[in-house]
Design a protein around this motif. Structure first.
Motif, short mmCIF file in Angstrom:
data_model
loop_
_atom_site.label_atom_id
_atom_site.label_comp_id
_atom_site.label_asym_id
_atom_site.label_seq_id
_atom_site.Cartn_x
_atom_site.Cartn_y
_atom_site.Cartn_z
N GLN A 1 -0.09 4.36 -65.22
CA GLN A 1 -1.16 3.29 -65.10
C GLN A 1 -0.42 2.11 -65.35
O GLN A 1 -0.66 1.15 -64.39
N ASN A 2 0.68 2.02 -66.05
CA ASN A 2 1.40 0.61 -66.18
C ASN A 2 2.45 0.88 -65.65
O ASN A 2 3.54 1.48 -65.51
N ALA B 1 12.38 10.02 -62.72
CA ALA B 1 11.60 9.83 -61.44
C ALA B 1 10.29 9.02 -61.85
O ALA B 1 9.87 8.96 -63.06
N LYS B 2 9.85 8.13 -61.00
CA LYS B 2 9.05 7.24 -61.11
C LYS B 2 7.53 7.82 -60.87
O LYS B 2 6.47 7.17 -61.26
N THR B 3 7.44 8.91 -59.93
CA THR B 3 6.32 9.74 -59.64
C THR B 3 6.74 11.15 -59.72
O THR B 3 7.84 11.67 -59.51
N MET B 4 5.58 11.89 -59.69
CA MET B 4 5.63 13.51 -59.57
C MET B 4 4.59 13.70 -58.70
O MET B 4 3.39 13.15 -58.76
N GLN C 1 -6.24 9.77 -75.03
CA GLN C 1 -5.38 8.51 -75.06
C GLN C 1 -4.27 8.98 -74.34
O GLN C 1 -3.57 7.95 -73.62
N LEU C 2 -3.67 10.12 -74.14
CA LEU C 2 -2.65 10.55 -73.03
C LEU C 2 -2.83 10.32 -71.60
O LEU C 2 -2.22 9.72 -70.78
N LEU C 3 -4.13 10.95 -71.37
CA LEU C 3 -4.70 10.89 -70.06
C LEU C 3 -4.80 9.42 -69.63
O LEU C 3 -4.48 9.16 -68.45
N ASP C 4 -5.34 8.47 -70.61
CA ASP C 4 -5.42 7.09 -70.16
C ASP C 4 -4.04 6.27 -69.48
O ASP C 4 -4.05 5.62 -69.06
#
Length: 910
Positions: free
Chosen positions: A79-80, A206-209, A263-266
């Motif tokens: 998200q960040n 990696a920046k995305t998966m 909190q993790l999913l956020d």
């Protein structure tokens, strides 16, 4: 012809109600075709011609292998955006969490609970669904992930994750190798101190998966897959973005791993697309833009009411007449759609968005021409005034309408479905609108005149004011054009300034026509901020792999050395396309040749000691029977089972059709797709040409994007052909009904408007940056529309100039004070007001291809038609009016007859 138009006007004014009933009856019958209406939203049915090479190759591929599977993909990111490496155990836990929910959720279809297993694509028939995912590295087992102490080391693929070492490193549960670039995006390498690993390697960060779901796309499962994508796939991923964790926890099976905390999913977000996303986006965009189109029409209606009457006045306003004009446009549109629907011609969203504006522009122009001329008539009765009105303006309106209709009709000769449908719809719509203008609008104008005569209020016709004084029409615009504007454009300063602007526009157009790129940025056609828009943003930025492609081989003989050499040459040639093709080329032929090699080190492991004793069908059967978990595959990489979906056998067991697989390099824009298609096709065509194939043999590349981007290999030719055919049609029509001089001038200025449009498009692209206008089907449709609108800006003024008496500048003044005012008030101002509203549309497609292009059309049409054209006519126009030319012609013919008669008489006397 003048007598015919007089009778039409006279009849329409004498029997307005009868004319209205006749018109509504005929258009009503046409509109019944709407029951047969089909709206084309599928991108392939819009842009791909059934006669194109790529379409035929797709059909051939589908005949052998079935339709290309449905692709659904989600990309996980922080998200960040400042957080860098998403490839960590927490990110993988979220991936597993989402996959678990998607796998377990059910949707009720036809009374049956349908899950992913019922719809997914299986490249190996006896194996499970093919869902490339980072969790495949740990065989979709979270316990293996938890035991892994160094996940970066694991992705070096040097050791099997399986304790028993029976799996090839970095392969999924089906045994299919994992392409790391397909599951990780924005890859960069972690540097480690005292690293002892040999050779070049990368500890991946990696920046995305990404996770990709492939579904079957045949006629039996397509509808079910569309519903599953909406109710399961999109709903699940949307729930994460909307933080609807209750829904996610409801469907999660926590038997193998506890559910991640909120909190993790956020910390994460997903961007996703489904196979149905493009069609959904088109529907959403249409709904979002609908209000702006309504506002645009309302603004044009208000303007017509102000301009066509004597505002402000409770009786002599023109709102009732304007409402009638808008009604005619609506009837023209509906009846034209119904008419073409009788012939099973589908309606596209482009037609629905463009044609009403086109018909309104042309129709309003005709409304002002008829109304202004009607007001000038001094005859005693309304019927006579209307008859003389159509007698004077009918030919001009007819010529312009015929030119526009034929110009659109020749555009329908193109093979691009969306453009073809638009041109047919536009031609029919414009012609129906013309017929209603000289019939129904005449009836409306007559009824409106009767309303004024009885002093009834505008719009509120039931209310009457017998004592209301007649308001004199001040004719401000006509007076301005006659007394101020026409003398102004004759001044040397104005002439020189206009010539400088003309030369500047010409130079810009010459540069722009070479600089405009072909293509259509996918994000332009999406609503900004939508799920698909966000997905495309991340996909362009981070995805490390391009689309899957195939090399299809039909009817090759794999026992013929010539054909085997051809396959090797094709594979080698593709491997050398470093710019667009990402090695390796997955060739079953190479693997099969290793399998049947005698006295090789793998003969015992592959059980091929006696393989040479068998015929080809038996060898193929044994090759395809080599399982992924066998020693032959695990130790030597000969895995026949992985090619099961690539080989189609005939009844005798020989290869009928086969294919080689390869991936393109990452593609982030239209230019990349076009380049990939062109390079792949050129290389393969060259090898095939040198090989001299037998008549029944075929070799061609195929990838799903090819079908959509093939149009750009000929889109320039389509645009040029349509413009030239339209210009030729206008020239031919004008020559027949007027004269060659008229035709040349009209065609020249129509061409200038279209040519200047191309140049100014390029200039605005450079100035404004961001998303740009490119050459594609939408811009070509607009270019054809520009030709139609340009006729309105030019033809009426040229025809009126040819009919006026006096010297050149006197005739210019006469033409501008009559037709010039109608063009300015009727088309330039109306379109400008209507189009200006489109600038507030939420869609980038509307802002670029409708707002920007149409504003440019109006401004260029106004400049060329109302400034450059009168100056050109004043300086270089025909010296004599067409009336004088015809009179002189008649005199010459008469003198010729008299001279011939006198000669004959003398001959008789002798």
């Amino acid at each position: 012809m003048s007598g015919l138009f007089y009778n039409i006007g006279y009849f329409g004014a004498k029997y307005p109600c009868l004319v209205f009933v006749i018109c509504m009856t005929i258009t009503g019958i046409m509109s019944l075709g709407l029951y047969n209406l089909t709206v084309l939203t599928d991108p392939q049915s819009l842009w791909v011609s059934s006669s194109s090479r790529t379409y035929k190759e797709q059909e051939s591929s589908a005949e052998n292998y079935g339709p290309f599977y449905r692709t659904n993909q989600f990309i996980l990111a922080y998200q960040n955006e400042d957080w860098v490496n998403v490839y960590q155990k927490d990110g993988l836990r979220v991936i597993y969490f989402l996959q678990n929910i998607i796998r377990n959720r059910k949707v009720l279809i036809g009374g049956k609970n349908t899950t992913l297993d019922d719809l997914c694509y299986r490249p190996i028939s006896a194996k499970g669904c093919y869902v490339p995912s980072p969790m495949d590295i740990w065989l979709q087992d979270p316990s293996l992930l938890e035991k892994d102490e160094d996940i970066q080391f694991t992705t070096l693929c040097t050791e099997s994750i399986d304790v028993n070492q029976t799996n090839i490193p970095c392969s999924d549960k089906n045994g299919i190798p994992i392409i790391l670039e397909s599951v990780f995006g924005g890859i960069f390498c972690e540097e480690r101190v005292n690293d002892t690993q040999p050779c070049d390697h990368c500890y991946i960060q990696a920046k995305t998966m990404a996770v990709t779901y492939l579904l079957m796309n045949d006629e039996f499962t397509k509808k079910d897959a569309e519903l599953w994508e909406k109710e399961v796939w999109m709903d699940t991923l949307d729930a994460l973005n909307k933080r609807d964790y209750a829904k996610l926890y409801k469907y999660y099976d926590k038997s193998l791993m506890p559910a991640p905390r909120e909190q993790l999913l956020d910390q994460y977000r997903v961007a996703f697309m489904a196979e149905r996303s493009v069609s959904d986006e088109i529907d959403d965009e249409t709904n979002q833009n609908a209000w702006i189109v309504v506002v645009s029409y309302f603004m044009m209606f208000l303007y017509i009411g102000f301009a066509i009457g004597q505002f402000p006045s409770k009786i002599y306003n023109g709102f009732t007449l304007g409402l009638g004009g808008i009604f005619i446009v609506a009837v023209s549109m509906i009846s034209s759609i119904g008419m073409v629907s009788y012939f099973n011609i589908g309606l596209t969203m482009i037609s629905l968005e463009v044609i009403p504006f086109l018909i309104l522009a042309i129709g309003v122009d005709n409304m002002f021409i008829i109304t202004h001329n009607f007001k000038k008539q001094k005859h005693a009765t309304v019927t006579e005034r209307m008859g003389h009105t159509l007698k004077q303006v009918g030919p001009s309106i007819t010529i312009a309408a015929i030119c526009e209709t034929l110009a659109f009709l020749v555009g329908s000769l193109t093979k691009m479905p969306a453009l073809q449908s638009f041109c047919i719809q536009a031609a029919v719509g414009v012609f129906i609108d013309y017929l209603l203008q000289i019939s129904m609008f005449v009836a409306f104008l007559t009824l409106d005149e009767q309303r004024k005569k009885h002093k009834r209020y505008d719009l509120v016709i039931c209310k009457q004011d017998p004592n209301y004084a007649i308001k004199e029409d001040r004719k401000l615009i006509q007076t301005f054009f006659k007394k101020h504007y026409s003398p102004f454009i004759q001044k040397p300063v104005c002439v020189i300034t206009t010539i400088v602007i003309f030369v500047g526009l010409l130079a810009i157009s010459c540069v722009g026509i070479t600089k405009l790129e072909v293509g259509l940025d996918e994000q332009v056609s999406m609503v900004e901020g939508s799920n698909l828009f966000n997905y495309m943003t991340l996909e362009k930025k981070y995805i490390e792999i391009g689309p899957l492609a195939y090399l299809i081989l039909e009817n090759l003989d794999y026992q013929d050395p010539h054909d085997l050499e051809l396959v090797a040459n094709l594979s080698n040639s593709l491997s050398q396309l470093n710019e667009t093709v990402q090695p390796p080329i997955y060739s079953w032929v190479a693997s099969f040749n290793l399998f049947i090699r005698e006295s090789a080190e793998w003969t015992i492991a592959c059980e091929t000691q006696d393989i040479a004793l068998y015929d080809l069908p038996t060898q193929l059967k044994r090759f395809l029977g080599v399982r992924i978990n066998s020693p032959c595959c695990q130790r030597y990489g000969i895995c026949g089972e992985t090619f099961e979906a690539d080989i189609v056998l005939n009844e005798q067991g020989y290869v009928k059709t086969s294919r080689l697989r390869f991936q393109h390099r990452p593609i982030h824009n239209s230019a990349g797709y076009i380049l990939s298609l062109e390079q792949t096709r050129q290389v393969i065509d060259k090898v095939v040409q040198d090989a001299n194939l037998k008549p029944n043999q075929k070799v061609y590349p195929y990838s799903m994007p090819y079908v959509f981007y093939d149009q750009y290999s000929y889109i320039r030719a389509v645009a040029i052909t349509n413009v030239l055919l339209a210009l030729a049609t206008i020239f031919f029509t004008m020559t027949l009904v007027q004269d060659v001089v008229c035709a040349i001038i009209v065609v020249l200025f129509v061409f200038l408007i279209a040519f200047n449009l191309i140049g100014t498009i390029w200039l605005t692209n450079v100035i404004f940056g961001g998303f740009v206008i490119e050459i594609n089907a939408v811009s070509v449709v607009n270019l054809v529309t520009c030709i139609g609108l340009a006729v309105e800006f030019v033809a009426h003024i040229v025809i009126k100039f040819r009919l006026c008496e006096g010297q050149r500048w006197e005739r210019v003044t006469g033409a501008m004070s009559t037709m010039g005012t109608s063009v300015f008030v009727g088309i330039a101002c109306t379109k400008f007001i209507g189009v200006a509203v489109l600038g507030f549309a939420p869609s980038n497609l509307f802002k670029l291809y409708y707002f920007r292009m149409y504003i440019l059309m109006v401004l260029l049409g106004a400049f060329n038609g109302l400034v450059l054209l009168p100056i050109f006519l004043g300086l270089f126009g025909p010296q004599f009016s067409i009336m004088k030319v015809r009179v002189k012609s008649l005199i010459n013919q008469s003198e010729g007859i008299n001279l011939s008669s006198q000669t004959n008489k003398k001959a008789v006397k002798n």
